[in-house]
Design a protein around this motif. Structure first.
Motif, PDB file in Angstrom:
ATOM      1  N   GLY A 176       0.809  -1.212   0.000  1.00  7.18           N
ATOM      2  CA  GLY A 176       0.000   0.000   0.000  1.00  7.18           C
ATOM      3  C   GLY A 176       0.840   1.259   0.000  1.00  7.18           C
ATOM      4  N   TRP A 177       1.818   1.341   0.906  1.00  7.60           N
ATOM      5  CA  TRP A 177       2.652   2.545   0.961  1.00  7.60           C
ATOM      6  C   TRP A 177       3.532   2.678  -0.270  1.00  7.60           C
ATOM      7  N   LEU A 178       4.030   1.562  -0.784  1.00  2.81           N
ATOM      8  CA  LEU A 178       4.849   1.602  -1.994  1.00  2.81           C
ATOM      9  C   LEU A 178       4.053   2.150  -3.168  1.00  2.81           C
ATOM     10  N   PHE A 179       2.813   1.681  -3.328  1.00  2.45           N
ATOM     11  CA  PHE A 179       1.975   2.133  -4.441  1.00  2.45           C
ATOM     12  C   PHE A 179       1.503   3.570  -4.229  1.00  2.45           C
ATOM     13  N   LEU A 180       1.121   3.904  -2.994  1.00  2.00           N
ATOM     14  CA  LEU A 180       0.624   5.251  -2.717  1.00  2.00           C
ATOM     15  C   LEU A 180       1.669   6.315  -3.024  1.00  2.00           C
ATOM     16  N   LEU A 181       2.923   6.002  -2.739  1.00  2.00           N
ATOM     17  CA  LEU A 181       3.984   6.993  -2.934  1.00  2.00           C
ATOM     18  C   LEU A 181       4.339   7.221  -4.397  1.00  2.00           C
ATOM     19  N   GLU A 182       3.602   6.595  -5.308  1.00  2.00           N
ATOM     20  CA  GLU A 182       3.781   6.892  -6.734  1.00  2.00           C
ATOM     21  C   GLU A 182       2.998   8.127  -7.167  1.00  2.00           C
ATOM     22  N   PHE A 183       2.211   8.724  -6.253  1.00  2.00           N
ATOM     23  CA  PHE A 183       1.324   9.825  -6.660  1.00  2.00           C
ATOM     24  C   PHE A 183       2.053  11.017  -7.271  1.00  2.00           C
ATOM     25  N   PRO A 184       3.337  11.325  -6.911  1.00  2.00           N
ATOM     26  CA  PRO A 184       3.982  12.467  -7.576  1.00  2.00           C
ATOM     27  C   PRO A 184       4.161  12.285  -9.084  1.00  2.00           C
ATOM     28  N   VAL A 185       4.212  11.034  -9.567  1.00  2.00           N
ATOM     29  CA  VAL A 185       4.432  10.800 -11.002  1.00  2.00           C
ATOM     30  C   VAL A 185       3.263  11.318 -11.839  1.00  2.00           C
ATOM     31  N   PRO A 186       2.015  10.851 -11.590  1.00  2.00           N
ATOM     32  CA  PRO A 186       0.914  11.402 -12.392  1.00  2.00           C
ATOM     33  C   PRO A 186       0.678  12.881 -12.126  1.00  2.00           C
ATOM     34  N   LEU A 187       0.957  13.318 -10.893  1.00  2.00           N
ATOM     35  CA  LEU A 187       0.778  14.736 -10.567  1.00  2.00           C
ATOM     36  C   LEU A 187       1.721  15.595 -11.398  1.00  2.00           C
ATOM     37  N   ALA A 188       2.985  15.189 -11.517  1.00  2.00           N
ATOM     38  CA  ALA A 188       3.961  15.968 -12.285  1.00  2.00           C
ATOM     39  C   ALA A 188       3.579  16.005 -13.761  1.00  2.00           C
ATOM     40  N   ILE A 189       3.132  14.876 -14.314  1.00  2.00           N
ATOM     41  CA  ILE A 189       2.753  14.831 -15.728  1.00  2.00           C
ATOM     42  C   ILE A 189       1.519  15.698 -15.973  1.00  2.00           C
ATOM     43  N   ALA A 190       0.536  15.613 -15.058  1.00  2.00           N
ATOM     44  CA  ALA A 190      -0.689  16.397 -15.211  1.00  2.00           C
ATOM     45  C   ALA A 190      -0.391  17.899 -15.156  1.00  2.00           C
ATOM     46  N   LEU A 191       0.466  18.311 -14.213  1.00  4.81           N
ATOM     47  CA  LEU A 191       0.803  19.734 -14.087  1.00  4.81           C
ATOM     48  C   LEU A 191       1.562  20.231 -15.315  1.00  4.81           C
ATOM     49  N   THR A 192       2.453  19.389 -15.842  1.00  6.17           N
ATOM     50  CA  THR A 192       3.209  19.768 -17.039  1.00  6.17           C
ATOM     51  C   THR A 192       2.271  19.957 -18.223  1.00  6.17           C
ATOM     52  N   ARG A 193       1.322  19.035 -18.355  1.00  9.00           N
ATOM     53  CA  ARG A 193       0.392  19.138 -19.486  1.00  9.00           C
ATOM     54  C   ARG A 193      -0.527  20.345 -19.339  1.00  9.00           C
ATOM     55  N   ARG A 194      -0.952  20.609 -18.130  1.00 12.73           N
ATOM     56  CA  ARG A 194      -1.822  21.771 -17.915  1.00 12.73           C
ATOM     57  C   ARG A 194      -1.077  23.059 -18.240  1.00 12.73           C
ATOM     58  N   ARG A 195       0.205  23.093 -17.847  1.00 15.47           N
ATOM     59  CA  ARG A 195       1.013  24.286 -18.134  1.00 15.47           C
ATOM     60  C   ARG A 195       1.195  24.477 -19.631  1.00 15.47           C
ATOM     61  N   ASN A 196       1.230  23.364 -20.368  1.00 15.56           N
ATOM     62  CA  ASN A 196       1.401  23.434 -21.819  1.00 15.56           C
ATOM     63  C   ASN A 196       0.075  23.457 -22.567  1.00 15.56           C
ATOM     64  N   GLY A 197      -1.034  23.546 -21.819  1.00 19.26           N
ATOM     65  CA  GLY A 197      -2.338  23.630 -22.448  1.00 19.26           C
ATOM     66  C   GLY A 197      -2.885  22.319 -22.961  1.00 19.26           C
ATOM     67  N   GLY A 198      -2.320  21.200 -22.521  1.00 21.16           N
ATOM     68  CA  GLY A 198      -2.787  19.889 -22.970  1.00 21.16           C
ATOM     69  C   GLY A 198      -3.653  19.207 -21.926  1.00 21.16           C
ATOM     70  N   GLY A 199      -4.037  17.973 -22.213  1.00 20.64           N
ATOM     71  CA  GLY A 199      -4.873  17.214 -21.296  1.00 20.64           C
ATOM     72  C   GLY A 199      -4.766  15.732 -21.573  1.00 20.64           C
ATOM     73  N   PHE A 200      -5.737  14.985 -21.055  1.00 17.97           N
ATOM     74  CA  PHE A 200      -5.767  13.538 -21.236  1.00 17.97           C
ATOM     75  C   PHE A 200      -7.080  13.138 -21.900  1.00 17.97           C
ATOM     76  N   GLY A 201      -6.989  12.326 -22.945  1.00 15.51           N
ATOM     77  CA  GLY A 201      -8.184  11.834 -23.613  1.00 15.51           C
ATOM     78  C   GLY A 201      -8.872  10.750 -22.799  1.00 15.51           C
ATOM     79  N   GLY A 202     -10.153  10.559 -23.064  1.00 18.52           N
ATOM     80  CA  GLY A 202     -10.912   9.546 -22.353  1.00 18.52           C
ATOM     81  C   GLY A 202     -10.351   8.150 -22.556  1.00 18.52           C
ATOM     82  N   ARG A 203      -9.940   7.832 -23.795  1.00 21.41           N
ATOM     83  CA  ARG A 203      -9.389   6.499 -24.079  1.00 21.41           C
ATOM     84  C   ARG A 203      -8.090   6.285 -23.317  1.00 21.41           C
ATOM     85  N   VAL A 204      -7.275   7.339 -23.210  1.00 23.05           N
ATOM     86  CA  VAL A 204      -6.015   7.242 -22.478  1.00 23.05           C
ATOM     87  C   VAL A 204      -6.275   6.931 -21.005  1.00 23.05           C
ATOM     88  N   LEU A 205      -7.249   7.627 -20.415  1.00 27.44           N
ATOM     89  CA  LEU A 205      -7.567   7.399 -19.002  1.00 27.44           C
ATOM     90  C   LEU A 205      -8.123   6.001 -18.777  1.00 27.44           C
TER      91      LEU A 205
END
Length: 278
Positions: A176-205
């Motif tokens: 549980g703790w090993l998996f939970l501590l992966e949260f910075p990875v999607p957070l960093a990618i999401a913030l980078t995409r938002r800064r660049n005006g991008g997003g995630f498609g429904g199929r990707v999610l």
């Protein structure tokens, strides 16, 4: 390895191959990997809430494995950006079992029988044959360097988790703790995409969510089996996922050549059987 341990790791390898095949089928690989990591974090939170805190002796392993996973994702993204990972990815998976087995000997005095070493060698050889079939011999030095770096990181977090989960006194709490501590990875990618005006498609999610469930299940199974079987043997059988992925490539994606992939699969299968007998 016992038949139970072998069966569990082979199932985990099949799950791992499945979500990697899913990853191959989409163009937004970074987005899918972000969704996979997010699924890790969500399922990790559920495990943290449901199971006891792992023993303090296991926390250095949790921290080390988490940091190593961050480095692994960074290298993985870079390799995808250069476009050569599909050629040399098997190098990293073939290198890892040997490094894990050697590290287990040095760090915790755990070794295999001569027959077990023979099986591990067969698995690594089979994955190496697959790497050559995918054109690794013609890959750039940079791509090969990335693959070797990935192999070292895979081996490092595999050993860290093998030691940590045995010390945890709460296998599911450790997961549980090993998996939970992966949260910075999607957070960093999401913030980078938002800064660049991008997003995630429904199929990707959707693909990322399904892949995340498969990935969590696969690694969770492997972590459990590390408490009942030698680390080198578990790592070797786990890397049979590359062969499953190659066979899926033949059947689903029409990849060629067929003969080389089947030879590689046969060599790996011989190694897995040898490890089971050992």
């Amino acid at each position: 390895m016992s038949l139970t341990a072998l069966s569990l790791v082979l199932f985990a390898a099949l799950l791992h191959a499945g979500w990697n095949a899913m990853l191959k089928s989409v163009t937004d690989r970074a987005g899918v990997l972000a969704a996979v990591s997010a699924a890790h974090a969500v399922l990790g939170l559920a495990l943290v809430l449901a199971f006891p805190l792992p023993a303090m002796a296991s926390w250095p392993s949790i921290v080390a494995s988490t940091l190593l996973h961050y480095g692994y994702y960074m290298l993985l993204f870079r390799a995808y950006r250069h476009g050569d990972l599909s050629q040399v990815y098997p190098i990293s998976r073939g290198l890892a079992p040997a490094l894990v087995a050697l590290s287990a000997v040095i760090l915790i005095g755990e070794t295999l029988t001569p027959l077990g070493w023979s099986g591990l060698s067969c698995v690594s050889l089979g994955v190496g044959i697959l790497a050559l079939q995918r054109g690794a011999v013609h890959a750039s030095r940079q791509s090969v360097g990335l693959a070797l770096g990935l192999g070292v990181l895979i081996a490092s977090y595999s050993v860290a988790d093998g030691i940590g989960v045995r010390l945890s006194e709460s296998v599911f709490g450790y997961m549980g703790w090993l998996f939970l501590l992966e949260f910075p990875v999607p957070l960093a990618i999401a913030l980078t995409r938002r800064r660049n005006g991008g997003g995630f498609g429904g199929r990707v999610l959707l693909m990322g969510g399904l892949g995340g469930v498969a990935a969590v299940s696969a690694y969770g199974i492997v972590l459990y089996v590390k408490t009942i079987a030698p680390l080198g043997a578990v790592s070797a059988v786990r890397e049979s996922s590359v062969i499953f992925a190659a066979l899926l490539g033949i059947l689903v994606f029409g990849e060629r050549p067929v003969a080389g992939r089947l030879i590689a699969a046969a060599v790996v299968a011989a190694g897995v059987v040898t490890l089971a007998l050992a």
